[in-house]
Motif scaffolding. Structure first.
Motif: not given
Length: 397
Positions: A189-190, A194-197, A207-212, A221-222
């Protein structure tokens, strides 16, 4: 005969060169030298040779990792005794650990491929697995160190190495009940944040999909996933693409109000009225007292200028849960309905009802964080009481 002799000599020379290439990797004394030698001969190696060569990179990297890790452990003991700690090359430690993990994953890939005899007989899998699993959390420390230095790219690289290795085949068959990976979801999630920023949306979504998939990180994450999708919906094509993701999320989490709200609203924005109605009706059939379903249904009616239907839906929503936003929408619908009436007395009846709802919205949301009730309330007071009335002046823009 001479031609055959020359061909035989060339074959011997090629074999000799090949043997020398793999030997040069295995004889290398440091990681950089071994990597350089491997890169120069990789295409000529068999699967078995490649596994052996990459394992050599693991061993050379671990020499540095073990050296610095021993000093770290020693310093912990020195600290307890009140003695001065020894210097530690943390950057070298983190870099070598990352190299070891990357090499181990490459080694594992070839280690599980058929050898020259067509057999699959992994030689390095278990050893590398046991060696590196407990050291992986050090990459989280590496990422945190980078963040403290405002090095987002460095942090992302370390967090990515942690997540990628955690999902690799190297650790796939490992019994994690004894040493569970409790950090994977949160680190993913972190990394996504960072990638989003950094405006790297592909990596952020990955990586968000992994966190989900992690229970502990799912909610945050959602929210991140939905925020990213909303930012990406700049064209109709973007919205259609995001719609599929919302549908998939909702299929896996039917009780989630945020997903439902976004999905139903997106159906409406895309003009998919039948799909929107079906989504809302299914929700209400499952839970007739679902506040968000009545609110979304009313919003859809309001957007279609169906004031009576919208007001009826909003009233049902408010009965379930008072909401400044829904009450503001109520006021908006009432005022539009009043504007279409010719009878002044009937208009004032509706505006009096609007006044009641907007004043309640003001009470619930005095800072207008949820709804912009102030402008509507000012217009309502103005029509009912005039510009000079104290109530009108109290909310004047």
């Amino acid at each position: 005969m001479k031609k055959f002799f020359i061909m035989a000599m060339l074959a011997v020379a090629a074999t000799s060169t090949y043997a020398q290439d793999i030997k040069s990797v295995l004889k290398a004394k440091d990681y950089a030298e071994a990597q350089s030698q491997l890169n120069s001969c990789l295409s000529s190696l068999s699967n078995e040779e490649k596994a052996k060569a990459y394992n050599k990179l693991v061993e050379l990297s671990m020499q540095k990792v073990n050296k610095e890790n021993s000093t770290i452990v020693e310093n912990q003991a020195l600290q307890q005794m009140g003695q001065q700690a020894k210097p530690v090359d943390m950057q070298g430690f983190y870099t070598s650990l990352t190299n070891a993990l990357n090499a181990a994953q490459e080694c594992d890939k070839y280690d599980h491929m058929p050898n020259a005899k067509g057999k699959v007989s992994p030689k390095f899998h278990k050893k590398n697995q046991a060696t590196l699993w407990t050291l992986r959390p050090q990459l989280i420390n590496a990422g945190q160190d980078c963040l403290q230095k405002d090095d987002n790219k460095g942090a992302l690289a370390y967090y990515a190495a942690y997540v990628e290795s955690g999902n690799s085949s190297l650790f796939a068959d490992m019994d994690k009940t004894k040493a569970p990976d409790t950090y994977l979801g949160e680190v993913a999630r972190v990394a996504s944040v960072i990638a989003f920023q950094e405006k790297d949306m592909e990596t952020a979504n990955k990586y968000c999909d992994v966190a989900l998939k992690d229970t502990a990180s799912y909610k945050d994450a959602l929210n991140l996933k939905m925020a990213m999708m909303q930012q990406q919906m700049k064209t109709k094509e973007d919205s259609v693409k995001c719609l599929k993701t919302f549908e998939e999320l909702y299929a896996n989490d039917k009780n989630n109000e945020s997903i439902f709200t976004n999905l139903a609203t997106l159906y409406g924005n895309l003009g998919m009225k039948a799909e929107q109605d079906k989504c809302i009706q299914e929700r209400l059939a499952a839970d007739p007292k679902c506040f968000v379903a009545w609110a979304v249904k009313g919003q859809a009616e309001m957007n279609a200028s169906k004031w009576d239907e919208a007001i009826a839906d909003f009233k049902k929503a408010i009965e379930i849960k008072p909401s400044a936003l829904v009450m503001t929408w109520m006021g908006y619908c009432n005022n539009n309905k009043a504007a279409n009436l010719q009878d002044v007395n009937q208009q004032k009846v509706l505006l009096a009802e609007t006044e009641k709802y907007l004043e309640k919205a003001k009470e619930l949301d005095p800072e207008q964080k949820e709804a912009n009730w102030k402008y509507l309330l000012y217009n309502t007071y103005y029509v009912l009481y005039g510009a000079d009335d104290a109530r009108t002046k109290s909310v004047a823009p």
